[in-house]
Structures are given as structure tokens and as C-alpha cells.
Design a protein around this motif. Structure first.
Motif, PDB file in Angstrom:
ATOM      1  N   THR A 114     -59.447 -21.026 -41.895  1.00 30.09           N
ATOM      2  CA  THR A 114     -60.145 -22.012 -42.724  1.00 30.09           C
ATOM      3  C   THR A 114     -59.389 -22.384 -43.999  1.00 30.09           C
ATOM      4  N   GLY A 115     -58.235 -21.799 -44.257  1.00 34.48           N
ATOM      5  CA  GLY A 115     -57.509 -22.091 -45.498  1.00 34.48           C
ATOM      6  C   GLY A 115     -56.352 -21.140 -45.706  1.00 34.48           C
ATOM      7  N   LYS A 116     -56.409 -20.389 -46.807  1.00 32.23           N
ATOM      8  CA  LYS A 116     -55.323 -19.461 -47.133  1.00 32.23           C
ATOM      9  C   LYS A 116     -55.839 -18.337 -48.033  1.00 32.23           C
ATOM     10  N   VAL A 117     -55.039 -17.284 -48.122  1.00 26.37           N
ATOM     11  CA  VAL A 117     -55.291 -16.171 -49.035  1.00 26.37           C
ATOM     12  C   VAL A 117     -54.013 -15.953 -49.826  1.00 26.37           C
ATOM     13  N   ILE A 118     -54.154 -15.830 -51.129  1.00 27.20           N
ATOM     14  CA  ILE A 118     -53.036 -15.473 -51.995  1.00 27.20           C
ATOM     15  C   ILE A 118     -53.392 -14.139 -52.619  1.00 27.20           C
ATOM     16  N   TRP A 119     -52.459 -13.193 -52.556  1.00 22.69           N
ATOM     17  CA  TRP A 119     -52.736 -11.835 -53.015  1.00 22.69           C
ATOM     18  C   TRP A 119     -51.585 -11.323 -53.865  1.00 22.69           C
ATOM     19  N   PHE A 120     -51.877 -10.329 -54.675  1.00 24.75           N
ATOM     20  CA  PHE A 120     -50.827  -9.602 -55.389  1.00 24.75           C
ATOM     21  C   PHE A 120     -51.234  -8.145 -55.501  1.00 24.75           C
ATOM     22  N   THR A 121     -50.244  -7.281 -55.601  1.00 24.23           N
ATOM     23  CA  THR A 121     -50.506  -5.841 -55.702  1.00 24.23           C
ATOM     24  C   THR A 121     -49.808  -5.273 -56.919  1.00 24.23           C
TER      25      THR A 121
END
Length: 182
Positions: A114-121
């Protein structure tokens, strides 16, 4: 590694500009509860950048999901939205993803149905709740196992003036000493 107590938080919201400060406070409260106070400023700034990007590029009514997950070693923050276009770091020009990259150990993005995920750790260790230095054992409790280590060094006695030397009296005969008392 799964931590007891559920170190996971998810909130769904619309990417309106007025929601960003509210989400920052919520994230800060969760990090405080997890004893991760040192990571509050960078994680809150990173999530605020991602939410601002959703607001700027998709629109203020865009639905998004913010998620925090702490494994005991890594803290991951992500923002999922319905926008079809994946962002690129090269087009960030010092803002947005460039700031997120500077605040984190790693980051990424992936497409969803349905779209996107942007992540950081961020690499995160739990805050120490135990004292760093060993406690001194009680003196009244004997050490049954054996010596725990070298004994602490004794403090040197403070420098003082030498005690006066008293004259030594020769030993006298008890009979004569009684006479001298009378």
C-alpha cells in the motif's frame, strides 16, 4: 531477542503538522519508560523528520503509522505511509533523509503493497541500574568462600608532632617506695 514487558509501540495518525510535537512527546515518554533517556533527542528528531516528509510530499491528510521497537541492542523507529514513491538520499539536499542518516546507525526504505516504510536504527544498550563499582562487603560478615581480592589500602596516619619523651624512673624497692608515700 524479545524483551519482557513488550518493548514495542505503534500509533496510527494523520501527518498533520500539529501532530508532530505530540508524537515527539509520546516517543520521549516511551523511551523514558524504557530507560533510554540518552536516545530521546536523536530518535525524536528522526521521527519528526520522517513525519514532516510525509506531510510535505504526500499531504497533511496522509495516513501513516509510527512504530518503535527495542530489542535490547537496537532501537528501530519507522514511519509507514501510503505514498507510492520511494525517497532517495541524493535528493534530500541536507534535509529529511540526510538528517535521519546522520542521527542513526543505519536506515532504509522498502515498498509495501500500500505504500512504503522508512526506518532507522540506533545501537542501544539498556541503562545500567546497578552500581558500576563493587560494593564493599560488610565487616561483620565473615568471608566463607575465600578472599574476594586484595584488601583496600589503609589510609596513612596524619602527620603529627612526635610525642614527648618521658623520663624513665629506676625501679625502686617496694619497701622504700611505701615510705616515700607516707
Amino acid at each position: 531477542m524479545t524483551l519482557p514487558g513488550g518493548r514495542h509501540y505503534t500509533v496510527e495518525l494523520h501527518a498533520a503538522a500539529e501532530r508532530v510535537p505530540q508524537i515527539r512527546r509520546i516517543i520521549a515518554a516511551h523511551l523514558r519508560y524504557w530507560n533510554l533517556e540518552l536516545h530521546i533527542p536523536p530518535v525524536c528528531r528522526g521521527v519528526a523528520e520522517l513525519l514532516t516528509n510525509v506531510h510535505r510530499h504526500i499531504g497533511p491528510d496522509a495516513r501513516c503509522v509510527v512504530e518503535l521497537r527495542w530489542t535490547g541492542r537496537h532501537l528501530t523507529a519507522s514511519v509507514a505511509d501510503d505514498g507510492p514513491r520511494l525517497p532517495r538520499l541524493s535528493s534530500a539536499a541536507g534535509g529529511g533523509l540526510a538528517k535521519v542518516a546522520a542521527l542513526s546507525d543505519s536506515w532504509g526504505t522498502c515498498a509495501t503493497p500500500t505504500g512504503k516504510v522508512i526506518w532507522f536504527t540506533r545501537r542501544v544498550e539498556a541503562a545500567r541500574t546497578a552500581p558500576v563499582t563493587p560494593r564493599v562487603p560488610l565487616r561483620s560478615v565473615p568471608d566463607v568462600v575465600g578472599p574476594a581480592g586484595p584488601a583496600p589500602a589503609a589510609e596513612p596516619a596524619p602527620a603529627t608532632e612526635p610525642a614527648p619523651v618521658l623520663p624513665v624512673m629506676p625501679a625502686s624497692d617496694p619497701a622504700t617506695s611505701e615510705a616515700s608515700l607516707v
